[in-house]
Design a protein around this motif. Sequence first.
Motif, short mmCIF file in Angstrom:
data_model
loop_
_atom_site.label_atom_id
_atom_site.label_comp_id
_atom_site.label_asym_id
_atom_site.label_seq_id
_atom_site.Cartn_x
_atom_site.Cartn_y
_atom_site.Cartn_z
N LYS A 1 0.82 -1.54 -0.14
CA LYS A 1 0.31 -0.12 -0.46
C LYS A 1 0.99 1.22 0.61
O LYS A 1 1.88 1.19 1.00
CB LYS A 1 -0.91 0.01 1.49
N ASP A 2 0.48 2.26 -0.72
CA ASP A 2 0.97 3.40 -0.63
C ASP A 2 0.42 4.16 -0.36
O ASP A 2 -0.09 3.86 0.63
CB ASP A 2 1.78 3.98 -2.36
N SER A 3 1.20 5.38 0.09
CA SER A 3 0.69 6.47 0.96
C SER A 3 -1.63 7.27 0.61
O SER A 3 -1.39 7.59 1.73
CB SER A 3 1.86 8.78 0.53
N LYS A 4 -1.24 6.77 -0.31
CA LYS A 4 -3.08 7.04 -0.66
C LYS A 4 -3.98 5.44 -0.08
O LYS A 4 -4.54 5.90 -0.62
CB LYS A 4 -2.89 7.69 -1.75
N ASN A 5 -3.15 5.17 0.57
CA ASN A 5 -3.69 3.65 0.60
C ASN A 5 -4.13 2.47 -1.12
O ASN A 5 -5.16 1.90 -0.49
CB ASN A 5 -4.13 3.76 1.55
N ARG A 6 -3.46 2.86 -1.60
CA ARG A 6 -3.84 1.84 -2.56
C ARG A 6 -2.39 1.13 -3.32
O ARG A 6 -1.58 1.61 -2.56
CB ARG A 6 -3.38 2.78 -4.21
N PHE A 7 -2.92 -0.07 -3.58
CA PHE A 7 -2.22 -1.49 -3.59
C PHE A 7 -0.08 -0.51 -4.94
O PHE A 7 -1.09 -0.32 -6.31
CB PHE A 7 -2.42 -2.82 -3.81
N VAL A 8 0.39 -0.49 -5.24
CA VAL A 8 1.07 -0.64 -5.87
C VAL A 8 2.48 -1.55 -6.26
O VAL A 8 2.79 -1.53 -5.33
CB VAL A 8 2.71 0.98 -6.08
N GLY A 9 2.19 -2.39 -7.39
CA GLY A 9 2.92 -3.67 -7.61
C GLY A 9 4.48 -3.48 -8.02
O GLY A 9 5.36 -2.27 -8.39
N GLU A 10 5.37 -3.88 -7.28
CA GLU A 10 6.88 -4.42 -8.03
C GLU A 10 6.91 -6.28 -8.36
O GLU A 10 7.02 -6.36 -7.55
CB GLU A 10 7.91 -3.70 -6.74
N LEU A 11 7.36 -5.52 -9.71
CA LEU A 11 7.59 -6.81 -9.97
C LEU A 11 9.06 -7.44 -9.76
O LEU A 11 10.07 -6.48 -9.87
CB LEU A 11 7.73 -6.92 -12.32
#
Length: 100
Positions: A29-39
């Motif tokens: 989760k990022d600072s805006k509470n969204r999931f961000v993916g890293e391959l």
Amino acid sequence: SVVSIPSPAENGNEGILVSTLQCITYYKKDSKNRFVGELLETPTGALSSVSYEHDRSQILASYKPNTKYPKERHVLMNLNFEEKPSDNIVHTFEGGTNQH
């Protein structure tokens, strides 16, 4: 497959690992509470399963046999949570030529 990295994770890195036939992605989760993916950079091949050991921050990825790798492979990797999540191979175990 989907594997959770439970809280309290190392350095607040709670998230999930999502594997497809070709790759593993770490979502946090990022600072805006969204999931961000890293391959994650993982060995090539068709993944059959992925598991995570929380206490050691290790991934066990199993790969199906193919023409390049005729035996089933089980790859143990350390998951490092630095600026960009990465993994390094600890050991590769080879299995048989048929997946059961």
